[in-house]
Design a protein around this motif. Structure first.
Motif, PDB file in Angstrom:
ATOM      1  N   LEU A   1       0.856  -1.181   0.000  1.00 45.95           N
ATOM      2  CA  LEU A   1       0.000   0.000   0.000  1.00 45.95           C
ATOM      3  C   LEU A   1       0.896   1.236   0.000  1.00 45.95           C
ATOM      4  O   LEU A   1       1.782   1.368   0.854  1.00 45.95           O
ATOM      5  CB  LEU A   1      -0.898   0.013   1.243  1.00 45.95           C
ATOM      6  CG  LEU A   1      -1.723   1.286   1.498  1.00 45.95           C
ATOM      7  CD1 LEU A   1      -2.713   1.528   0.364  1.00 45.95           C
ATOM      8  CD2 LEU A   1      -2.443   1.197   2.838  1.00 45.95           C
TER       9      LEU A   1
ATOM     10  N   VAL B   1       1.316   5.295   0.410  1.00 47.99           N
ATOM     11  CA  VAL B   1       0.673   6.462   1.010  1.00 47.99           C
ATOM     12  C   VAL B   1       1.569   7.666   0.723  1.00 47.99           C
ATOM     13  O   VAL B   1       2.654   7.789   1.297  1.00 47.99           O
ATOM     14  CB  VAL B   1       0.475   6.283   2.528  1.00 47.99           C
ATOM     15  CG1 VAL B   1      -0.415   7.392   3.070  1.00 47.99           C
ATOM     16  CG2 VAL B   1      -0.103   4.916   2.838  1.00 47.99           C
TER      17      VAL B   1
ATOM     18  N   THR C   1      -3.439   2.809  -3.312  1.00 42.41           N
ATOM     19  CA  THR C   1      -2.707   4.061  -3.157  1.00 42.41           C
ATOM     20  C   THR C   1      -3.592   5.041  -2.411  1.00 42.41           C
ATOM     21  O   THR C   1      -4.818   5.034  -2.559  1.00 42.41           O
ATOM     22  CB  THR C   1      -2.300   4.671  -4.515  1.00 42.41           C
ATOM     23  OG1 THR C   1      -3.467   4.961  -5.271  1.00 42.41           O
ATOM     24  CG2 THR C   1      -1.400   3.712  -5.282  1.00 42.41           C
ATOM     25  N   ALA C   2      -2.958   5.882  -1.595  1.00 43.26           N
ATOM     26  CA  ALA C   2      -3.703   6.866  -0.816  1.00 43.26           C
ATOM     27  C   ALA C   2      -2.920   8.164  -0.782  1.00 43.26           C
ATOM     28  O   ALA C   2      -1.689   8.158  -0.747  1.00 43.26           O
ATOM     29  CB  ALA C   2      -3.954   6.348   0.604  1.00 43.26           C
TER      30      ALA C   2
ATOM     31  N   GLY D   1      -3.160   9.911   5.178  1.00 45.46           N
ATOM     32  CA  GLY D   1      -3.214   8.815   6.142  1.00 45.46           C
ATOM     33  C   GLY D   1      -4.629   8.358   6.401  1.00 45.46           C
ATOM     34  O   GLY D   1      -4.882   7.161   6.610  1.00 45.46           O
TER      35      GLY D   1
ATOM     36  N   GLU E   1      -7.151   8.315   4.271  1.00 41.66           N
ATOM     37  CA  GLU E   1      -7.531   7.439   3.155  1.00 41.66           C
ATOM     38  C   GLU E   1      -6.892   6.062   3.319  1.00 41.66           C
ATOM     39  O   GLU E   1      -7.522   5.031   3.058  1.00 41.66           O
ATOM     40  CB  GLU E   1      -7.080   8.047   1.830  1.00 41.66           C
ATOM     41  CG  GLU E   1      -7.861   9.265   1.380  1.00 41.66           C
ATOM     42  CD  GLU E   1      -7.342   9.795   0.047  1.00 41.66           C
ATOM     43  OE1 GLU E   1      -6.613   9.048  -0.648  1.00 41.66           O
ATOM     44  OE2 GLU E   1      -7.651  10.947  -0.302  1.00 41.66           O
ATOM     45  N   ALA E   2      -5.632   6.043   3.735  1.00 42.20           N
ATOM     46  CA  ALA E   2      -4.911   4.770   3.879  1.00 42.20           C
ATOM     47  C   ALA E   2      -5.542   3.901   4.958  1.00 42.20           C
ATOM     48  O   ALA E   2      -5.673   2.677   4.778  1.00 42.20           O
ATOM     49  CB  ALA E   2      -3.447   5.046   4.210  1.00 42.20           C
TER      50      ALA E   2
ATOM     51  N   LEU F   1      -8.370   2.088   3.624  1.00 38.17           N
ATOM     52  CA  LEU F   1      -8.024   1.057   2.643  1.00 38.17           C
ATOM     53  C   LEU F   1      -7.468  -0.217   3.286  1.00 38.17           C
ATOM     54  O   LEU F   1      -7.658  -1.312   2.753  1.00 38.17           O
ATOM     55  CB  LEU F   1      -6.988   1.609   1.660  1.00 38.17           C
ATOM     56  CG  LEU F   1      -7.497   2.463   0.502  1.00 38.17           C
ATOM     57  CD1 LEU F   1      -6.318   3.000  -0.298  1.00 38.17           C
ATOM     58  CD2 LEU F   1      -8.411   1.637  -0.406  1.00 38.17           C
ATOM     59  N   ILE F   2      -6.777  -0.078   4.387  1.00 36.56           N
ATOM     60  CA  ILE F   2      -6.059  -1.232   4.964  1.00 36.56           C
ATOM     61  C   ILE F   2      -6.951  -2.462   5.129  1.00 36.56           C
ATOM     62  O   ILE F   2      -6.599  -3.556   4.665  1.00 36.56           O
ATOM     63  CB  ILE F   2      -5.383  -0.841   6.299  1.00 36.56           C
ATOM     64  CG1 ILE F   2      -4.196   0.084   6.026  1.00 36.56           C
ATOM     65  CG2 ILE F   2      -4.915  -2.092   7.055  1.00 36.56           C
ATOM     66  CD1 ILE F   2      -3.573   0.679   7.284  1.00 36.56           C
TER      67      ILE F   2
ATOM     68  N   ILE G   1       3.490  -1.414   4.051  1.00 35.27           N
ATOM     69  CA  ILE G   1       3.037  -0.050   3.770  1.00 35.27           C
ATOM     70  C   ILE G   1       4.255   0.836   3.541  1.00 35.27           C
ATOM     71  O   ILE G   1       5.208   0.814   4.323  1.00 35.27           O
ATOM     72  CB  ILE G   1       2.209   0.522   4.938  1.00 35.27           C
ATOM     73  CG1 ILE G   1       0.919  -0.282   5.134  1.00 35.27           C
ATOM     74  CG2 ILE G   1       1.880   2.000   4.695  1.00 35.27           C
ATOM     75  CD1 ILE G   1       0.116   0.134   6.352  1.00 35.27           C
TER      76      ILE G   1
ATOM     77  N   THR H   1       5.058   4.816   3.263  1.00 34.48           N
ATOM     78  CA  THR H   1       4.393   6.085   3.525  1.00 34.48           C
ATOM     79  C   THR H   1       5.356   7.263   3.537  1.00 34.48           C
ATOM     80  O   THR H   1       6.527   7.125   3.907  1.00 34.48           O
ATOM     81  CB  THR H   1       3.638   6.035   4.877  1.00 34.48           C
ATOM     82  OG1 THR H   1       2.939   7.270   5.081  1.00 34.48           O
ATOM     83  CG2 THR H   1       4.593   5.814   6.044  1.00 34.48           C
TER      84      THR H   1
END
Length: 357
Positions: A6, A8, A33-34, A37, A39-40, A43-44, A52, A54
């Motif tokens: 993922l 970020v 993708t975010a 934080g 948004e992430a 998504l997780i 991840i 970031t």
């Protein structure tokens, strides 16, 4: 199976470049993708990443806040990829590590570039490493309680050393800074032995590590100087990109010999020289880390009659180096990180009544 990542990152340009780098790597899959934080975090649970990556500076929630939340609720290996983690950003870097980030990769000051082959390879290598890392929920109060309970009780594993120790040698790699902090912070300001630490760390970050450890360690922490004898109550690190050894006169020497097992400084190189000079009066400690550096060195200390301690799997970020030492029969005692310093103190303060001086 591809490693699920993922990303970020609030910069669309950086996000696009990172995605292209990973898209060209068959064993890595970008599952989300975010740009923030927040948004992430949404998504997780939907995309189930294994790693991840970031940034630090982001709107709504910065990288430190994001990492702290992830480690409290969805613990995952986190790599910080940011222009805000340069070697001079000591406090920020180790704040991120303390919050739960496993590793740091500084972006070039001029920005990401698809043509930067070294950065590209470092990014891919770090993600591959992190995909095999186990992480746990951060429960600071529980850790403090555990540490305090250990301080108020005798260490059950050992009550005395076979002889009076003269030096402590410590090796660490991935996850090592926090393990070293746990170990060194426990030791009192009158600790009677020199401590030599070898930590695998990115070029340019050694002084930052020393400065950070110095804020919590009661002992002076420094880079070893060639020709100097190790002094009691001092913590020493090798100079960057140099092996550190003890010569036959008991003095520090630096070496530009080729890397051993890909590492310079090498834990094994240092441990072997300590085994040769101090013999059974050495204590060898191997902490969390990837690979097998230090395992043969730990074996040399054990064969010389010294005491050897390895961090256990449950508290290791990466149970590589300790595991290899255990497999060689080189680790006399396998302990959680919180018990290692108390055990070393027990060995130093309570040698066997028949132990030689």
């Amino acid at each position: 199976m591809a490693i699920r990542v993922l990303l970020v990152e609030d910069s669309l340009v950086a996000l696009t470049i990172l995605k292209r780098i990973f898209d060209s790597t068959p064993d890595i899959e970008i599952v989300g993708t975010a740009r923030t934080g927040i948004e992430a975090l949404e998504l997780i649970p939907k995309v189930h990443p294994e790693v991840i990556c970031t940034d630090f500076h982001m709107p709504q929630m910065n990288g430190l806040e994001f990492i702290s939340y992830v480690m409290a609720h969805h613990p995952l290996p986190i790599l910080v990829v940011s222009a805000s983690v340069q070697e001079e950003d000591t406090h920020r870097i180790f704040q991120l590590l303390a919050a739960g980030a496993v590793d740091i990769l500084p972006k070039p000051r001029v920005g990401l570039d698809l043509e930067n082959i070294l950065l590209r390879q470092a990014l891919i290598d770090k993600v591959r490493i992190l995909s095999g890392v186990k992480v746990f929920k951060k429960k600071q109060s529980a850790n403090l309680n555990q540490s305090n309970s250990l301080k108020n009780s005798r260490t059950p594993a050992l009550v005395s050393a076979r002889c009076r120790p003269k030096i402590v040698a410590v090796g660490a790699s991935t996850g090592g800074p926090l393990a070293l902090q746990e170990f060194l912070t426990y030791l009192p300001d009158d600790f009677p032995l020199p401590i030599i630490c070898v930590q695998h760390i990115s070029l340019g970050f050694l002084q930052s590590l020393i400065d950070w450890l110095s804020t919590s360690c009661k002992l002076p922490v420094q880079i070893a100087e060639a020709g100097e004898r190790p002094r009691s109550g001092h913590v020493y690190f090798p100079a960057e990109r140099q092996h550190l050894q003890i010569n036959l006169q008991g003095k520090f020497t630096h070496s530009l010999d080729p890397p051993l097992g890909g590492h310079r400084p090498s834990v094994t190189t240092t441990f072997i020289s300590i085994a040769e000079f101090y013999g059974r009066k050495a204590i060898g400690v191997l902490l969390t880390g990837m690979g097998r550096d230090g395992a043969e060195g730990m074996k040399a200390i054990a064969q010389a009659g010294g005491m050897t301690l390895a961090q256990d799997e449950a508290t290791s970020v990466v149970f590589g180096m300790p595991k290899e030492a255990i497999a060689l029969g080189a680790a006399e005692h396998v302990l959680p990180i919180q018990a290692i310093a108390p055990t070393v103190l027990e060995l130093v303060n309570n040698p066997s009544p028949t132990a030689g001086k």
